[in-house]
Scaffold this motif. Structure first.
Motif, PDB file in Angstrom:
ATOM      1  N   GLY A 147       0.991  -1.555   0.015  1.00 37.86           N
ATOM      2  CA  GLY A 147      -0.090  -0.084  -0.030  1.00 37.86           C
ATOM      3  C   GLY A 147       0.911   1.330   0.122  1.00 37.86           C
ATOM      4  N   ASP A 148       2.229   1.263   0.084  1.00 38.60           N
ATOM      5  CA  ASP A 148       2.850   2.419  -0.007  1.00 38.60           C
ATOM      6  C   ASP A 148       3.452   2.777  -1.328  1.00 38.60           C
ATOM      7  OD1 ASP A 148       4.614   4.462   0.702  1.00 38.60           O
ATOM      8  OD2 ASP A 148       5.831   3.409   2.172  1.00 38.60           O
ATOM      9  N   THR A 149       2.795   3.686  -2.221  1.00 42.39           N
ATOM     10  CA  THR A 149       3.162   3.979  -3.413  1.00 42.39           C
ATOM     11  C   THR A 149       4.331   4.972  -3.459  1.00 42.39           C
ATOM     12  OG1 THR A 149       1.457   5.935  -3.424  1.00 42.39           O
ATOM     13  CG2 THR A 149       0.678   3.854  -4.129  1.00 42.39           C
ATOM     14  N   ALA A 150       4.998   5.337  -2.390  1.00 43.57           N
ATOM     15  CA  ALA A 150       6.066   6.461  -2.448  1.00 43.57           C
ATOM     16  C   ALA A 150       7.143   5.552  -2.205  1.00 43.57           C
ATOM     17  CB  ALA A 150       5.757   7.530  -1.602  1.00 43.57           C
ATOM     18  N   ALA A 151       7.452   4.362  -2.078  1.00 48.01           N
ATOM     19  CA  ALA A 151       8.466   3.681  -1.768  1.00 48.01           C
ATOM     20  C   ALA A 151       8.788   2.357  -2.905  1.00 48.01           C
ATOM     21  CB  ALA A 151       8.554   3.136  -0.382  1.00 48.01           C
ATOM     22  N   ILE A 152      10.026   1.964  -2.729  1.00 48.38           N
ATOM     23  CA  ILE A 152      10.176   0.615  -3.881  1.00 48.38           C
ATOM     24  C   ILE A 152      10.660  -0.304  -2.731  1.00 48.38           C
ATOM     25  CG2 ILE A 152      11.804   0.004  -5.331  1.00 48.38           C
ATOM     26  CD1 ILE A 152      12.280   2.905  -6.430  1.00 48.38           C
ATOM     27  N   GLY A 165      12.440  -4.142   3.372  1.00 48.99           N
ATOM     28  CA  GLY A 165      13.230  -4.040   2.030  1.00 48.99           C
ATOM     29  C   GLY A 165      12.577  -2.665   1.259  1.00 48.99           C
ATOM     30  N   ARG A 166      12.096  -1.795   2.039  1.00 52.99           N
ATOM     31  CA  ARG A 166      11.453  -0.725   1.191  1.00 52.99           C
ATOM     32  C   ARG A 166      12.529   0.419   1.207  1.00 52.99           C
ATOM     33  NH1 ARG A 166       6.438  -1.344   4.332  1.00 52.99           N
ATOM     34  NH2 ARG A 166       7.252   0.416   5.653  1.00 52.99           N
ATOM     35  N   PHE A 167      12.509   1.023   0.180  1.00 50.48           N
ATOM     36  CA  PHE A 167      13.407   2.188  -0.184  1.00 50.48           C
ATOM     37  C   PHE A 167      12.688   3.530  -0.885  1.00 50.48           C
ATOM     38  CE2 PHE A 167      15.877  -1.552  -0.435  1.00 50.48           C
ATOM     39  CZ  PHE A 167      17.143  -1.347   0.420  1.00 50.48           C
ATOM     40  N   ARG A 168      12.918   4.379  -0.086  1.00 47.92           N
ATOM     41  CA  ARG A 168      12.294   5.868  -0.318  1.00 47.92           C
ATOM     42  C   ARG A 168      13.243   6.879  -0.741  1.00 47.92           C
ATOM     43  NH1 ARG A 168       7.336   6.730   1.583  1.00 47.92           N
ATOM     44  NH2 ARG A 168       7.710   5.384   3.138  1.00 47.92           N
ATOM     45  N   PRO A 169      13.016   7.745  -1.755  1.00 54.29           N
ATOM     46  CA  PRO A 169      13.991   8.754  -1.914  1.00 54.29           C
ATOM     47  C   PRO A 169      13.653  10.092  -1.376  1.00 54.29           C
ATOM     48  CG  PRO A 169      12.464   8.416  -3.967  1.00 54.29           C
ATOM     49  CD  PRO A 169      12.279   7.454  -2.991  1.00 54.29           C
ATOM     50  N   ASP A 197      17.419   4.887  -7.586  1.00 56.25           N
ATOM     51  CA  ASP A 197      16.630   6.285  -8.228  1.00 56.25           C
ATOM     52  C   ASP A 197      16.190   6.104  -9.512  1.00 56.25           C
ATOM     53  OD1 ASP A 197      16.615   9.000  -7.794  1.00 56.25           O
ATOM     54  OD2 ASP A 197      17.960   9.107  -9.396  1.00 56.25           O
ATOM     55  N   SER A 198      16.845   5.197 -10.427  1.00 50.30           N
ATOM     56  CA  SER A 198      16.398   5.106 -11.909  1.00 50.30           C
ATOM     57  C   SER A 198      15.104   4.389 -11.721  1.00 50.30           C
ATOM     58  CB  SER A 198      17.413   4.193 -12.559  1.00 50.30           C
ATOM     59  OG  SER A 198      18.559   4.965 -12.794  1.00 50.30           O
ATOM     60  N   GLU A 208       8.271  10.466  -6.424  1.00 50.85           N
ATOM     61  CA  GLU A 208       8.387  11.742  -6.274  1.00 50.85           C
ATOM     62  C   GLU A 208       9.458  11.685  -5.065  1.00 50.85           C
ATOM     63  OE1 GLU A 208       8.914  14.361  -8.443  1.00 50.85           O
ATOM     64  OE2 GLU A 208       7.591  13.716  -9.731  1.00 50.85           O
ATOM     65  N   ALA A 209      10.565  12.354  -4.963  1.00 51.30           N
ATOM     66  CA  ALA A 209      11.387  12.431  -3.570  1.00 51.30           C
ATOM     67  C   ALA A 209      10.762  13.165  -2.741  1.00 51.30           C
ATOM     68  CB  ALA A 209      12.910  12.979  -3.994  1.00 51.30           C
ATOM     69  N   ARG A 210      10.644  12.914  -1.379  1.00 52.54           N
ATOM     70  CA  ARG A 210      10.414  14.000  -0.322  1.00 52.54           C
ATOM     71  C   ARG A 210      11.154  15.027  -0.365  1.00 52.54           C
ATOM     72  NH1 ARG A 210       9.695  10.270   4.869  1.00 52.54           N
ATOM     73  NH2 ARG A 210      11.575  10.864   5.014  1.00 52.54           N
ATOM     74  N   THR A 211      10.492  16.114  -0.209  1.00 48.76           N
ATOM     75  CA  THR A 211      11.382  17.133  -0.245  1.00 48.76           C
ATOM     76  C   THR A 211      11.856  17.789   1.287  1.00 48.76           C
ATOM     77  OG1 THR A 211       9.556  18.811   0.370  1.00 48.76           O
ATOM     78  CG2 THR A 211       9.870  18.424  -1.791  1.00 48.76           C
ATOM     79  N   VAL A 212      12.626  18.695   1.437  1.00 51.13           N
ATOM     80  CA  VAL A 212      13.308  18.769   2.682  1.00 51.13           C
ATOM     81  C   VAL A 212      12.158  19.274   3.650  1.00 51.13           C
ATOM     82  CG1 VAL A 212      14.970  20.345   3.997  1.00 51.13           C
ATOM     83  CG2 VAL A 212      15.520  19.421   1.961  1.00 51.13           C
ATOM     84  N   ASP A 213      11.300  20.142   3.176  1.00 49.10           N
ATOM     85  CA  ASP A 213      10.120  20.748   4.089  1.00 49.10           C
ATOM     86  C   ASP A 213       9.324  19.535   4.593  1.00 49.10           C
ATOM     87  OD1 ASP A 213      11.251  23.354   3.943  1.00 49.10           O
ATOM     88  OD2 ASP A 213      10.052  23.775   2.211  1.00 49.10           O
TER      89      ASP A 213
END
Length: 488
Positions: free
Chosen positions: A80-85, A351-355, A389-390, A398-403
């Motif tokens: 269910g986490d669409t922001a991670a690989i 095993g999830r990775f998030r930019p 990253d590729s 999309e990478a999570r911004t600093v804010d």
């Protein structure tokens, strides 16, 4: 006797026909049930995208407006986490992936730059003609020669000084001290050096030709006097630079200039004298920045008592820069530098990775300070992050911004699950939900409190939702709700 076998055969045929029809009906029923189950389990795309432009999302399938290809559907991940690989451990091992822990510590720096020796422009003497005259003689000197203090440069005939000297000597035989003092003052006002006036008073002889000497020890930078020249008052004759101290000018990138302090010690090594390091002092940080190279210019003072350090020599400069007392730091190789921002691949559970975008500080010894974007104890990918990253770019993550990272750090962890609203009351929301994988909690029906009342706006019983809860002293509290499309 003949009818009985016929009746038995007919009965047998009828029985087989009825059995075949029943089997066919059962097979069709099983096939229909399988089709219904497949339709029920078929996932609906979250959106469609062009793999070449993954950041652009579309609500319906069709042809890409960017490339000659069909749009690709994007489905929710199994967790269910669409922001991670998600990458299996075996694949991580095959990729040679290494992880590094975000640590807290002091990051001191030693900055190595190359500098150039120049003359000390504060140690300069000018030799000028104080009165009009003629050059009677010059000595064997040329620009670049090293001279001692008092070394003769030229003999000058000054007619005005000759007349004033005779007048002064004539008044010595009178008994008028005031007149003698006035005559002495006229010599000084005419530009005659006080040392020559003293010599005139002691010797009692006029000196129409005066020898001009070097006022300091150093090197002749300019020499504009030749025998037979006519000189006007104030004409420059020579420019002499002292060598007792030289300047070392170096350029430091403006991004690495933090921590420099005027007055700090500086170590320099010259290729001409590799076995003799020289310790100097950072005299000043020049106020003007070089717009072409984006560097700050430093002026370092080096002692040169033996005169062996000559302007034009190069030197390797070592600057110790004090670091901040406690900063987060990660290996420099873990950072993906795009030119516009800096990214790291944050390793999470299962095993999830998030930019994640980070804001970096000073760098030294293979480590870089992280000013914003990460927390102590988190793990980042130090090797193999470019492949992840590729993959994230192809999936439109999309990478999570600093804010956003800073906001996430101030909030408790959110655990997500799918569910269907059963009831909405003032006490909260009753949901029949699936399992919370990150909590290890199975699916059930229960009531959750709302973190904010507006989370229930636009929702009604029967709606299918994707919601996230935080776990605290008050139990599970709904932090976010996203309405999903109804399954047909």
């Amino acid at each position: 006797m003949s009818r009985f076998p016929w009746n038995t055969s007919a009965l047998l045929v009828l029985t087989l026909a009825i059995g075949g029809a029943g089997g066919y009906w059962l097979a069709r029923k099983a096939q229909a049930q399988a089709s219904v189950a497949a339709a029920a389990t078929e996932r609906k795309p979250l959106y469609w995208y062009d793999p070449m432009v993954p950041q652009q999302h579309f609500d319906a399938p069709g042809k890409s407006p960017f490339m000659d290809m069909q749009l690709v559907p994007k489905y929710a991940d199994s967790d269910g986490d669409t922001a991670a690989i998600r990458i299996e451990p075996g694949i991580q091992q095959n990729l040679g992936m290494r992880l590094a822990t975000v640590s807290l510590g002091k990051l001191d720096r030693t900055l190595q730059v190359t500098g150039l020796l120049t003359f000390n422009d504060r140690d300069v003497a000018l030799l000028q003609a104080r009165a009009g005259g003629f050059v009677e003689r010059t000595y064997a000197l040329a620009p670049g020669d090293v001279v001692k203090a008092g070394a003769p440069v030229a003999d000058i005939l000054v007619p005005e000084w000759a007349g004033l000297q005779e007048e002064y000597l004539a008044l010595r035989s009178t008994s008028e001290p005031a007149l003698l003092a006035a005559a002495r003052q006229r010599l000084l006002l005419a530009g005659m050096p006080a040392t020559l006036v003293e010599q005139l008073a002691r010797s009692g002889r006029a000196r129409p030709v005066i020898t001009l000497t070097s006022p300091i020890a150093g090197v002749i930078r300019e020499l504009d006097v030749r025998t037979g020249m006519t000189l006007a008052a104030g004409a420059p004759l020579a420019r002499i630079n002292g060598l007792g101290q030289v300047w070392l000018e170096a350029a430091v990138p403006e991004t690495q200039a933090a921590g420099l302090k005027v007055g700090q010690a500086v170590d320099a090594r010259l290729p001409a004298f590799p076995d003799r390091p020289v310790t100097g002092t950072l005299a000043s940080i020049l106020p003007e920045n070089d717009q072409q190279s984006r560097t700050l210019r430093l002026r370092i003072e080096l002692p040169n008592a033996d005169g062996q350090l000559r302007p034009g020599m190069t030197a390797q400069v070592s600057l110790d820069l004090a670091g901040q007392s406690a900063v987060l730091q990660i290996p420099s190789e873990a950072v993906i530098r795009t030119g516009k921002r800096n990214l790291v691949m944050l390793a999470e559970d299962q095993g999830r990775f998030r930019p994640v975008e980070v804001r970096l500080g000073q760098e030294n010894g293979g480590l870089v300070a992280v000013l914003q974007g990460l927390q102590e104890g988190q793990r980042v990918v130090a090797s193999g992050q470019f492949l992840i990253d590729s993959e994230a770019s192809l999936k439109g993550i999309e990478a999570r911004t600093v804010d956003e990272s800073a906001a996430t750090m101030t909030k408790p962890a959110v655990h997500e699950a799918d569910g269907r609203i059963v009831e909405i009351t003032a006490q909260g929301m009753t949901i029949s939900h699936g399992p919370f994988n990150t909590l290890g909690m199975p699916g059930m029906t229960m009531t959750f409190a709302l973190a904010r009342p507006e989370l229930a706006e636009g929702l009604k019983p029967g709606d299918r939702i994707r919601f996230g809860v935080s776990q605290g002293d008050a139990g599970l509290v709904i932090e976010q709700v996203r309405k999903q499309e109804q399954q047909p």
